[in-house]
Design a protein around this motif. Structure first.
Motif, mmCIF file in Angstrom:
data_model
loop_
_atom_site.group_PDB
_atom_site.id
_atom_site.type_symbol
_atom_site.label_atom_id
_atom_site.label_comp_id
_atom_site.label_asym_id
_atom_site.label_seq_id
_atom_site.Cartn_x
_atom_site.Cartn_y
_atom_site.Cartn_z
ATOM 1 N N ILE A 25 14.673 60.215 92.736
ATOM 2 C CA ILE A 25 14.282 58.896 93.278
ATOM 3 C C ILE A 25 15.318 58.455 94.285
ATOM 4 C CG2 ILE A 25 13.994 56.457 92.708
ATOM 5 C CD1 ILE A 25 13.153 57.301 89.964
ATOM 6 N N THR A 70 14.402 48.559 88.947
ATOM 7 C CA THR A 70 12.979 48.500 89.311
ATOM 8 C C THR A 70 12.334 47.409 88.472
ATOM 9 O OG1 THR A 70 12.507 50.230 87.727
ATOM 10 C CG2 THR A 70 12.700 50.907 90.001
ATOM 11 N N ASN A 71 11.372 46.789 89.056
ATOM 12 C CA ASN A 71 10.758 45.635 88.417
ATOM 13 C C ASN A 71 9.495 46.097 87.702
ATOM 14 O OD1 ASN A 71 9.031 43.506 88.058
ATOM 15 N ND2 ASN A 71 9.080 42.839 90.188
ATOM 16 N N HIS A 103 7.258 44.233 86.339
ATOM 17 C CA HIS A 103 6.370 43.088 86.185
ATOM 18 C C HIS A 103 4.895 43.519 86.215
ATOM 19 C CE1 HIS A 103 4.910 39.071 86.521
ATOM 20 N NE2 HIS A 103 4.177 39.438 87.560
ATOM 21 N N THR A 104 4.133 43.067 85.239
ATOM 22 C CA THR A 104 2.720 43.414 85.172
ATOM 23 C C THR A 104 2.009 42.445 84.233
ATOM 24 O OG1 THR A 104 1.169 45.238 84.745
ATOM 25 C CG2 THR A 104 3.046 45.082 83.266
ATOM 26 N N ARG A 136 -4.359 41.763 86.419
ATOM 27 C CA ARG A 136 -3.399 41.141 87.350
ATOM 28 C C ARG A 136 -4.049 40.804 88.685
ATOM 29 N NH1 ARG A 136 2.309 43.951 89.000
ATOM 30 N NH2 ARG A 136 3.082 42.317 90.345
ATOM 31 N N SER A 188 3.954 50.763 83.950
ATOM 32 C CA SER A 188 4.887 49.860 83.285
ATOM 33 C C SER A 188 4.580 49.774 81.789
ATOM 34 C CB SER A 188 4.843 48.497 83.973
ATOM 35 O OG SER A 188 5.876 47.679 83.475
ATOM 36 N N ASP A 217 4.600 56.423 83.658
ATOM 37 C CA ASP A 217 5.692 55.658 84.257
ATOM 38 C C ASP A 217 6.959 56.479 84.083
ATOM 39 O OD1 ASP A 217 5.876 52.421 85.014
ATOM 40 O OD2 ASP A 217 7.801 53.372 84.574
ATOM 41 N N ILE A 218 7.927 56.181 84.912
ATOM 42 C CA ILE A 218 9.204 56.892 84.782
ATOM 43 C C ILE A 218 10.026 56.321 83.634
ATOM 44 C CG2 ILE A 218 10.487 55.394 86.372
ATOM 45 C CD1 ILE A 218 11.682 58.070 87.466
ATOM 46 N N HIS A 240 6.303 60.216 83.521
ATOM 47 C CA HIS A 240 6.103 61.015 84.737
ATOM 48 C C HIS A 240 6.792 60.340 85.907
ATOM 49 C CE1 HIS A 240 3.761 61.988 88.467
ATOM 50 N NE2 HIS A 240 4.040 63.204 88.030
ATOM 51 N N LEU A 260 6.774 59.899 89.807
ATOM 52 C CA LEU A 260 5.761 60.044 90.869
ATOM 53 C C LEU A 260 6.139 61.038 91.964
ATOM 54 C CD1 LEU A 260 4.513 56.416 91.303
ATOM 55 C CD2 LEU A 260 3.125 58.436 90.897
ATOM 56 N N ASN A 288 1.647 48.291 93.187
ATOM 57 C CA ASN A 288 2.953 47.623 93.150
ATOM 58 C C ASN A 288 4.082 48.567 92.734
ATOM 59 O OD1 ASN A 288 1.590 45.150 93.757
ATOM 60 N ND2 ASN A 288 0.935 45.104 91.627
ATOM 61 N N VAL A 289 3.996 49.773 93.178
ATOM 62 C CA VAL A 289 5.039 50.752 92.889
ATOM 63 C C VAL A 289 5.709 51.206 94.195
ATOM 64 C CG1 VAL A 289 5.549 52.980 91.801
ATOM 65 C CG2 VAL A 289 3.716 51.568 90.884
ATOM 66 N N PHE A 301 9.944 52.550 97.079
ATOM 67 C CA PHE A 301 10.189 53.854 97.685
ATOM 68 C C PHE A 301 10.481 53.707 99.169
ATOM 69 C CE2 PHE A 301 7.624 54.842 94.033
ATOM 70 C CZ PHE A 301 8.079 56.064 93.599
HETATM 71 C C1 LIG Z 1 5.919 46.383 89.334
HETATM 72 S S1 LIG Z 1 5.559 47.653 88.145
HETATM 73 C C2 LIG Z 1 3.841 47.864 88.455
HETATM 74 C C3 LIG Z 1 3.035 47.817 87.188
HETATM 75 C C4 LIG Z 1 1.533 47.886 87.384
HETATM 76 N N1 LIG Z 1 1.131 49.021 88.180
HETATM 77 C C5 LIG Z 1 1.002 46.602 88.013
HETATM 78 O O1 LIG Z 1 0.763 46.568 89.216
HETATM 79 O O2 LIG Z 1 0.853 45.612 87.298
HETATM 80 C C6 LIG Z 1 6.295 49.085 88.934
HETATM 81 C C7 LIG Z 1 6.455 50.255 87.966
HETATM 82 O O3 LIG Z 1 6.711 51.430 88.737
HETATM 83 C C8 LIG Z 1 7.555 52.264 87.968
HETATM 84 N N2 LIG Z 1 8.198 53.264 88.832
HETATM 85 C C9 LIG Z 1 9.162 53.068 89.775
HETATM 86 N N3 LIG Z 1 9.520 54.240 90.313
HETATM 87 C C10 LIG Z 1 8.748 55.200 89.732
HETATM 88 C C11 LIG Z 1 8.663 56.626 89.867
HETATM 89 N N4 LIG Z 1 9.422 57.281 90.743
HETATM 90 N N5 LIG Z 1 7.768 57.286 89.110
HETATM 91 C C12 LIG Z 1 6.996 56.625 88.223
HETATM 92 N N6 LIG Z 1 7.042 55.296 88.040
HETATM 93 C C13 LIG Z 1 7.908 54.580 88.781
HETATM 94 C C14 LIG Z 1 8.533 51.275 87.359
HETATM 95 O O4 LIG Z 1 9.183 51.833 86.231
HETATM 96 C C15 LIG Z 1 7.622 50.100 87.026
HETATM 97 O O5 LIG Z 1 7.176 50.148 85.705
#
Ligand SMILES: C[S@@+](CC[C@H](N)C(=O)[O-])C[C@H]1O[C@@H](n2cnc3c(N)ncnc32)[C@H](O)[C@@H]1O
Length: 491
Positions: free
Chosen positions: A17, A69-70, A72-73, A77, A106, A131-132, A183, A185, A205-206, A210
């Motif tokens: 990452i 990392t946030n 939030h969920t 939503r 999340s 999710d990671i 996992h 991404l 929202n991921v 990046f």
């Molecule tokens: C803001 S939350 C989004 C949750 C949900 N998708 C939503 O929109 O309500 C972002 C999530 O992305 C995950 N995340 C960040 N980098 C990641 C990666 N490289 N691989 C997998 N998940 C990742 C974070 O751990 C976090 O749980």
């Protein structure tokens, strides 16, 4: 190399990452302090020394990433997007068990929402939430939630939650169709339980976490894992970089993406495709006048109307606040920036996360060449709302003024990633590429800016502050771009 840079390099090597620190250094520092304290260490330097020496366990890096990392969920939503997808499902009802991948899920609310929606339609579904973050996945598997996260669930879906003391538990019928798996991404996508490819991928929202090139990388994984007639759903303010690869269906600001049928050659073309009205060049870009000279107006901060604040503003101001802020605007109009700063700071004491006020403060500091203070205000705005392109535009402008061209480029690209037709950002980027001597990229941004301004879509993405600052100059900017293009850019 600073400890911060060393640490992000280590995270990159260990987890793949690339954490973008831009405007988020304070969050990162805090996170490292928390992890250092958890390991009985007192300084970030000791923490970095420890994880470098031992190679750092993957779990330790994940705990750290979790803090920056946030997650939030909540359930349902984005109801608008879900209803759009529901319509797709009802129009084109699948005959087989639907395979859905919820990437970056999340704590699981989104994966369960998807299952509820299908169940309510009587459709068979299997959802994989990934999710990671292992800690989030443990919560997802437990499936017990506080009532707050369920507040947006429409009545007809309430039956899918059962009371469990002070919490609510997801009904077994829904849980049975959802599983979770860790996992990253950036790695090879998981496979569905049945079939080879996913019918639907949610990844909302991921992307904001990046860097741009990684978004392209993840989007290519999605393209390879999605069934030919499948759908990809991302956050409303997110964009895919390689648009040629996708067909977009839109309803308002909500989109679903489907794979475009394309031949091999086309699938390798990744350029933005904004139409250009421009003539063939007559000479080289080196002959063109420096474009950076057309932006002196950026020294003035935009006056602000709190009532017209972006929808993403954290709090709605009271009448009293609006009154206090109109005084700020008077001071700004009178060019008494130093007095306006005092009033905005007072306002922010009561509303520390008020994004428009933070942007106003940043612009006021910028106008007085207090660049560090400006960056601090823009950083706080990005923390409060990471999805507002305006913030990254102003960050980019500040870095550009400081001569931090690479950072300016990243900020402006981030603004454009969130809003590809945000012409103030593409215009600023032209000047950055000019100074970096990158003519191909310069040309692309020149085309983009002119494409948007010629297409009359020049206000869509402008919040009131940015609108007031840039809109009166739209013709001037367009003119400057045309002269520049005619004099030398290579199209
Ligand atoms: C803001 S939350 C989004 C949750 C949900 N998708 C939503 O929109 O309500 C972002 C999530 O992305 C995950 N995340 C960040 N980098 C990641 C990666 N490289 N691989 C997998 N998940 C990742 C974070 O751990 C976090 O749980």
């Amino acid at each position: 190399m600073s400890w911060l840079t060393r640490l992000t390099t280590l995270v990159n090597q260990r987890l793949g990452i690339r954490l973008s620190l831009e405007g988020r250094e304070d969050t990162f520092r805090q996170a490292v302090n928390v992890r250092a304290a958890a390991l009985g260490l007192t300084t970030p330097e000791e923490y970095v020394a420890r994880v470098s020496r031992t190679g750092g366990s993957e779990e330790e890096f994940q705990s750290l990433v979790l803090l920056v990392t946030n997650g939030h969920t909540s359930f349902f939503r984005d109801l608008e997007q879900l209803m759009m997808w529901r319509q797709v499902l009802t129009q084109d009802a699948p005959t087989r068990r639907l395979q859905v991948w919820c990437a970056g899920c999340s704590t699981g609310e989104e994966a369960y929402t998807i299952a509820m929606l299908c169940k309510e339609l009587g459709l068979a579904v299997e959802v994989l939430g990934t999710d990671i973050n292992k800690a989030s996945l443990t919560i997802a598997q437990h499936a017990h939630y506080d009532p707050w996260t369920t507040r947006r669930i429409p009545e007809e879906y309430a039956r899918f939650l059962v009371s469990a003391g002070e919490q609510l538990r997801v009904a077994d019928s829904v849980r049975a169709s959802v599983r979770f798996q860790q996992h990253n991404l950036l790695h090879t996508p998981p496979r569905p339980a049945a079939g080879q490819k996913w019918d639907v991928i949610f990844c909302r929202n991921v992307f904001i976490y990046f860097p741009l090139e990684e978004v392209g990388h993840v989007a290519r994984w999605f393209a390879s894992a999605l069934a030919p007639d499948g759908h990809l759903l991302i956050g409303a303010s997110e964009r895919l970089p390689d648009l040629k690869r996708w067909v977009i269906q839109s309803k308002g600001s909500r989109h679903t993406y489907q794979l475009a049928a394309m031949n091999d050659e086309e699938s390798h073309q990744t350029e933005w495709s904004l139409a250009s009205q421009l003539e063939t060049p007559r000479s080289s870009p080196a002959d063109a006048p420096p474009l950076s000279s057309v932006a002196p107006f950026l020294d003035a901060p935009p006056p602000l109307d709190l009532r017209a604040a972006p929808a993403t503003a954290m709090t709605l101001p009271s009448d009293e606040d609006v009154e206090a802020f109109s005084q700020v605007n008077v001071l700004i109009e009178a060019k008494s920036n130093h007095l306006a700063v005092v009033d905005v700071r007072k306002f922010l004491d009561a509303h520390p996360n008020h994004v428009p006020a933070l942007l106003t403060l940043g612009c006021l500091e910028l106008a007085q060449h207090r660049f560090d203070d400006a960056l601090a205000a823009f950083g706080a705005a990005a923390d409060a709302d990471p999805f507002l392109p305006d913030t990254y535009l102003f960050q980019g402008i500040t870095h550009r003024k400081l001569g931090n061209l690479e950072t300016a480029r990243q900020s402006l690209q981030r603004a454009l990633f969130l809003a590809p037709e945000f012409w103030p950002a593409s215009f600023m980027l032209i000047g950055v590429y000019e100074r970096l001597g990158q003519h191909k990229e310069l040309t692309r941004e020149l085309r983009r800016t002119l494409g948007v301004l010629n297409g009359g879509q020049d206000t869509e993405h402008l919040s009131p502050g940015v609108h007031r600052l840039f809109y009166p100059r739209a013709d001037e900017v367009r003119e400057a771009c045309l002269i520049y293009a005619e004099k030398g850019a290579q199209f």
